[in-house]
Design a protein around this motif. Structure first.
Motif, PDB file in Angstrom:
ATOM      1  N   TYR A   1       0.843  -1.198   0.000  1.00 17.77           N
ATOM      2  CA  TYR A   1       0.000   0.000   0.000  1.00 17.77           C
ATOM      3  C   TYR A   1       0.879   1.250   0.000  1.00 17.77           C
ATOM      4  O   TYR A   1       2.089   1.173   0.239  1.00 17.77           O
ATOM      5  N   SER A   2       0.251   2.387  -0.284  1.00 19.25           N
ATOM      6  CA  SER A   2       0.985   3.655  -0.320  1.00 19.25           C
ATOM      7  C   SER A   2       1.030   4.292   1.061  1.00 19.25           C
ATOM      8  O   SER A   2       0.241   3.966   1.951  1.00 19.25           O
ATOM      9  N   VAL A   3       1.948   5.237   1.226  1.00 20.28           N
ATOM     10  CA  VAL A   3       2.146   5.954   2.489  1.00 20.28           C
ATOM     11  C   VAL A   3       1.867   7.439   2.260  1.00 20.28           C
ATOM     12  O   VAL A   3       2.294   8.002   1.248  1.00 20.28           O
ATOM     13  N   SER A   4       1.145   8.062   3.185  1.00 21.66           N
ATOM     14  CA  SER A   4       0.826   9.486   3.043  1.00 21.66           C
ATOM     15  C   SER A   4       1.444  10.346   4.142  1.00 21.66           C
ATOM     16  O   SER A   4       1.456  11.565   4.030  1.00 21.66           O
ATOM     17  N   GLU A   5       1.943   9.712   5.194  1.00 23.72           N
ATOM     18  CA  GLU A   5       2.569  10.446   6.294  1.00 23.72           C
ATOM     19  C   GLU A   5       4.038  10.070   6.398  1.00 23.72           C
ATOM     20  O   GLU A   5       4.379   8.884   6.415  1.00 23.72           O
ATOM     21  N   ALA A   6       4.898  11.070   6.463  1.00 20.23           N
ATOM     22  CA  ALA A   6       6.337  10.831   6.577  1.00 20.23           C
ATOM     23  C   ALA A   6       6.805  11.098   8.004  1.00 20.23           C
ATOM     24  O   ALA A   6       6.334  12.031   8.657  1.00 20.23           O
ATOM     25  N   ILE A   7       7.719  10.276   8.478  1.00 21.33           N
ATOM     26  CA  ILE A   7       8.311  10.519   9.793  1.00 21.33           C
ATOM     27  C   ILE A   7       9.419  11.558   9.654  1.00 21.33           C
ATOM     28  O   ILE A   7       9.889  11.847   8.553  1.00 21.33           O
ATOM     29  N   LYS A   8       9.834  12.115  10.789  1.00 16.59           N
ATOM     30  CA  LYS A   8      10.864  13.149  10.785  1.00 16.59           C
ATOM     31  C   LYS A   8      12.237  12.557  11.113  1.00 16.59           C
ATOM     32  O   LYS A   8      12.346  11.535  11.774  1.00 16.59           O
ATOM     33  N   GLU A   9      13.247  13.267  10.663  1.00 19.07           N
ATOM     34  CA  GLU A   9      14.621  12.799  10.819  1.00 19.07           C
ATOM     35  C   GLU A   9      15.034  12.696  12.281  1.00 19.07           C
ATOM     36  O   GLU A   9      15.876  11.869  12.645  1.00 19.07           O
ATOM     37  N   ASN A  10      14.440  13.519  13.135  1.00 15.65           N
ATOM     38  CA  ASN A  10      14.827  13.523  14.551  1.00 15.65           C
ATOM     39  C   ASN A  10      13.896  12.689  15.424  1.00 15.65           C
ATOM     40  O   ASN A  10      13.938  12.786  16.657  1.00 15.65           O
ATOM     41  N   SER A  11      13.039  11.883  14.815  1.00 15.02           N
ATOM     42  CA  SER A  11      12.092  11.087  15.595  1.00 15.02           C
ATOM     43  C   SER A  11      12.681   9.714  15.927  1.00 15.02           C
ATOM     44  O   SER A  11      13.523   9.186  15.182  1.00 15.02           O
ATOM     45  N   PRO A  12      12.248   9.119  17.037  1.00 16.67           N
ATOM     46  CA  PRO A  12      12.702   7.761  17.389  1.00 16.67           C
ATOM     47  C   PRO A  12      12.381   6.754  16.296  1.00 16.67           C
ATOM     48  O   PRO A  12      13.138   5.794  16.079  1.00 16.67           O
ATOM     49  N   TYR A  41      12.577   7.171  13.183  1.00 19.34           N
ATOM     50  CA  TYR A  41      13.605   7.223  12.142  1.00 19.34           C
ATOM     51  C   TYR A  41      14.826   6.407  12.550  1.00 19.34           C
ATOM     52  O   TYR A  41      15.432   5.713  11.718  1.00 19.34           O
ATOM     53  N   GLU A  42      15.194   6.473  13.810  1.00 19.26           N
ATOM     54  CA  GLU A  42      16.326   5.679  14.301  1.00 19.26           C
ATOM     55  C   GLU A  42      16.056   4.188  14.128  1.00 19.26           C
ATOM     56  O   GLU A  42      16.958   3.416  13.788  1.00 19.26           O
ATOM     57  N   ILE A  43      14.802   3.797  14.346  1.00 18.96           N
ATOM     58  CA  ILE A  43      14.435   2.382  14.218  1.00 18.96           C
ATOM     59  C   ILE A  43      14.675   1.883  12.793  1.00 18.96           C
ATOM     60  O   ILE A  43      15.049   0.725  12.580  1.00 18.96           O
ATOM     61  N   GLN A  44      14.480   2.755  11.802  1.00 18.52           N
ATOM     62  CA  GLN A  44      14.658   2.338  10.407  1.00 18.52           C
ATOM     63  C   GLN A  44      16.099   1.952  10.099  1.00 18.52           C
ATOM     64  O   GLN A  44      16.362   1.282   9.091  1.00 18.52           O
ATOM     65  N   HIS A  45      17.022   2.328  10.959  1.00 15.82           N
ATOM     66  CA  HIS A  45      18.431   1.992  10.760  1.00 15.82           C
ATOM     67  C   HIS A  45      18.903   0.913  11.740  1.00 15.82           C
ATOM     68  O   HIS A  45      20.101   0.713  11.928  1.00 15.82           O
ATOM     69  N   SER A  46      17.937   0.233  12.320  1.00 15.09           N
ATOM     70  CA  SER A  46      18.270  -0.858  13.244  1.00 15.09           C
ATOM     71  C   SER A  46      18.940  -2.020  12.506  1.00 15.09           C
ATOM     72  O   SER A  46      18.671  -2.265  11.321  1.00 15.09           O
ATOM     73  N   ARG A  47      19.801  -2.749  13.212  1.00 16.37           N
ATOM     74  CA  ARG A  47      20.443  -3.924  12.631  1.00 16.37           C
ATOM     75  C   ARG A  47      19.468  -5.086  12.480  1.00 16.37           C
ATOM     76  O   ARG A  47      19.764  -6.059  11.799  1.00 16.37           O
ATOM     77  N   TYR A  48      18.312  -4.957  13.117  1.00 15.04           N
ATOM     78  CA  TYR A  48      17.318  -6.027  13.076  1.00 15.04           C
ATOM     79  C   TYR A  48      16.270  -5.714  12.008  1.00 15.04           C
ATOM     80  O   TYR A  48      15.448  -4.796  12.183  1.00 15.04           O
ATOM     81  N   PRO A  49      16.241  -6.442  10.911  1.00  8.97           N
ATOM     82  CA  PRO A  49      15.342  -6.120   9.793  1.00  8.97           C
ATOM     83  C   PRO A  49      13.863  -6.208  10.142  1.00  8.97           C
ATOM     84  O   PRO A  49      13.037  -5.543   9.519  1.00  8.97           O
ATOM     85  N   GLY A  50      13.515  -6.994  11.146  1.00  5.62           N
ATOM     86  CA  GLY A  50      12.105  -7.166  11.485  1.00  5.62           C
ATOM     87  C   GLY A  50      11.426  -5.925  12.015  1.00  5.62           C
ATOM     88  O   GLY A  50      10.191  -5.832  11.978  1.00  5.62           O
ATOM     89  N   VAL A  51      12.196  -4.949  12.499  1.00  3.44           N
ATOM     90  CA  VAL A  51      11.595  -3.736  13.069  1.00  3.44           C
ATOM     91  C   VAL A  51      11.578  -2.581  12.072  1.00  3.44           C
ATOM     92  O   VAL A  51      10.964  -1.550  12.323  1.00  3.44           O
ATOM     93  N   ARG A  52      12.268  -2.738  10.950  1.00  2.94           N
ATOM     94  CA  ARG A  52      12.311  -1.679   9.946  1.00  2.94           C
ATOM     95  C   ARG A  52      11.104  -1.763   9.015  1.00  2.94           C
ATOM     96  O   ARG A  52      10.405  -2.767   8.949  1.00  2.94           O
ATOM     97  N   GLY A  53      10.873  -0.694   8.276  1.00  5.90           N
ATOM     98  CA  GLY A  53       9.814  -0.708   7.291  1.00  5.90           C
ATOM     99  C   GLY A  53      10.082  -1.759   6.229  1.00  5.90           C
ATOM    100  O   GLY A  53      11.247  -2.066   5.914  1.00  5.90           O
ATOM    101  N   ASN A  54       9.028  -2.312   5.658  1.00  5.04           N
ATOM    102  CA  ASN A  54       9.149  -3.358   4.653  1.00  5.04           C
ATOM    103  C   ASN A  54       7.951  -3.273   3.711  1.00  5.04           C
ATOM    104  O   ASN A  54       7.044  -2.459   3.930  1.00  5.04           O
ATOM    105  N   PRO A  55       7.907  -4.069   2.637  1.00  2.00           N
ATOM    106  CA  PRO A  55       6.793  -3.963   1.682  1.00  2.00           C
ATOM    107  C   PRO A  55       5.419  -4.162   2.295  1.00  2.00           C
ATOM    108  O   PRO A  55       4.421  -3.659   1.764  1.00  2.00           O
TER     109      PRO A  55
END
Length: 215
Positions: A103-114, A116-130
């Protein structure tokens, strides 16, 4: 988005002001000649459009403009997260979707938000995915970009949908506005004018109408 004549918008702002005038307002306006008032209204229309289009509920937005383009990737092409440059007049995201997303996304997170940090986690299961995509608006050396998290389809993946609302700008006497937001923008501009001429009460009353129209 709808192309609107500034002349017609100014006429409607004046009507909104007239409908909310009381004796003290008329006295204030008596000190402002017609040309000056027209100048004030002209200046406030794009400001009002920016205020309203930034704060309006998603359901009232138009489809916006397209910003599809080539993607950069943080790793292998088509796998993981990537980014796409945003137009210089980008103001608000309407919709973004990669071809392998559910599905599409209409809301973007901010660079200084927690988040955003999660998206760079070493654990792929917590990051955004299809199945649960995430996007962020961030500043990079090339300028403002939309980062997306993430893709798994490989080299065949592409930007399927990318729409945005631009900063309102008057060009050749016209301005492009979200059609559903024209009325709230008129009243917001009138409220701004009321504040400029020193009538806070009228500005508050007009602002209340804006809020009602956006509900």
């Amino acid at each position: 988005m709808k192309k609107c004549s500034i002349i017609e918008l100014k006429r409607r702002v004046r009507i909104a002001l007239d409908q909310n005038m009381v004796n003290e307002t008329l006295a204030v306006l008596g000190d402002i000649d017609t040309l000056s008032l027209d100048d004030i209204i002209s200046e406030e229309i794009p400001i009002a459009a920016r205020i309203v289009e930034n704060s309006a509920p998603y359901r009232l937005l138009d489809g916006g403009l397209d910003f599809r383009g080539s993607c950069g990737w943080h790793g292998a092409v088509g796998y993981g997260s990537g980014f796409i440059a945003l137009p210089k007049d980008f103001m608000r995201l309407v919709s973004f979707k990669m071809s392998d997303w559910d599905y599409s996304v209409s809301e973007a997170i901010k660079e200084n938000s927690p988040d955003y940090e999660i998206q760079h986690s070493r654990y792929p299961g917590v990051r955004g995915n299809p199945q649960k995509p995430v996007v962020a608006i961030v500043m990079q050396p090339i300028g403002l970009v939309l980062e997306f998290f993430s893709c798994t389809a490989g080299r065949d993946v592409y930007v399927k949908r990318a729409r945005y609302i631009p900063y309102p700008k008057v060009i050749d006497g016209n301005i492009n506005l979200c059609e559903n937001l024209i009325d709230p923008i008129i009243y917001q501009a009138a409220a701004n004018v009321a504040l400029t001429i020193g009538n806070a009460d009228m500005a508050t009353a007009l602002g209340a109408k804006v809020k009602t129209l956006l509900e």
